[in-house]
Write an enzyme that holds these catalytic residues in place. Sequence first.
Site, PDB file in Angstrom:
ATOM      1  N   VAL A  70       1.080  -0.935  -0.154  1.00 22.56           N
ATOM      2  CA  VAL A  70       0.075   0.024  -0.112  1.00 22.56           C
ATOM      3  C   VAL A  70       0.935   1.330   0.284  1.00 22.56           C
ATOM      4  CG1 VAL A  70      -1.865   0.995   1.618  1.00 22.56           C
ATOM      5  CG2 VAL A  70      -1.982  -1.535   1.284  1.00 22.56           C
ATOM      6  N   CYS A  71       0.770   2.111  -0.459  1.00 24.03           N
ATOM      7  CA  CYS A  71       1.392   3.679  -0.289  1.00 24.03           C
ATOM      8  C   CYS A  71      -0.156   4.454  -1.067  1.00 24.03           C
ATOM      9  CB  CYS A  71       2.448   3.541  -2.056  1.00 24.03           C
ATOM     10  SG  CYS A  71       1.508   3.471  -3.782  1.00 24.03           S
ATOM     11  N   ARG A  72       0.330   5.900  -0.973  1.00 21.29           N
ATOM     12  CA  ARG A  72      -0.334   6.765  -1.515  1.00 21.29           C
ATOM     13  C   ARG A  72      -1.350   6.751  -2.161  1.00 21.29           C
ATOM     14  NH1 ARG A  72       0.286  10.456  -4.695  1.00 21.29           N
ATOM     15  NH2 ARG A  72      -1.382  13.063  -4.671  1.00 21.29           N
TER      16      ARG A  72
END
Length: 125
Positions: A70-72
């Site tokens: 998961v990231c931005r």
Amino acid sequence: MREIIAGISHIDSAELQLILQNPDNKTLIIDVREPGEYIAGHIPGIPLIPMNDIPDYVQELDADREYIFVCRSGGRSYEVARFLKHNGFEKVHNFYGGMLSWSYEVTEGPEKIIQQFDPALLERN
């Protein structure tokens, strides 16, 4: 719904939410943003290992486990999934759209920032 893009499996927020709600699903979900981003808001119970620290832990991660990153927005997490795939990890997924597409619960604070690797810290409670 899973989709393969450029050789990497991508999952959407609805599927990620179903995985999080299923206590029998042992997929490891790891946030790969920077600490400040994580502290400002993250998925509850998900640990943080910043993208640039992942190479330091490759030998300690279990290549037989399934992972979602998961990231931005989905870019950094895609790169982490691609990096691990090139290092022999077969069950890696990118969270498509990242936190920008997450419409479920978010919490603030330094809940599970991994500063010294311990595989038990990656498990969801």
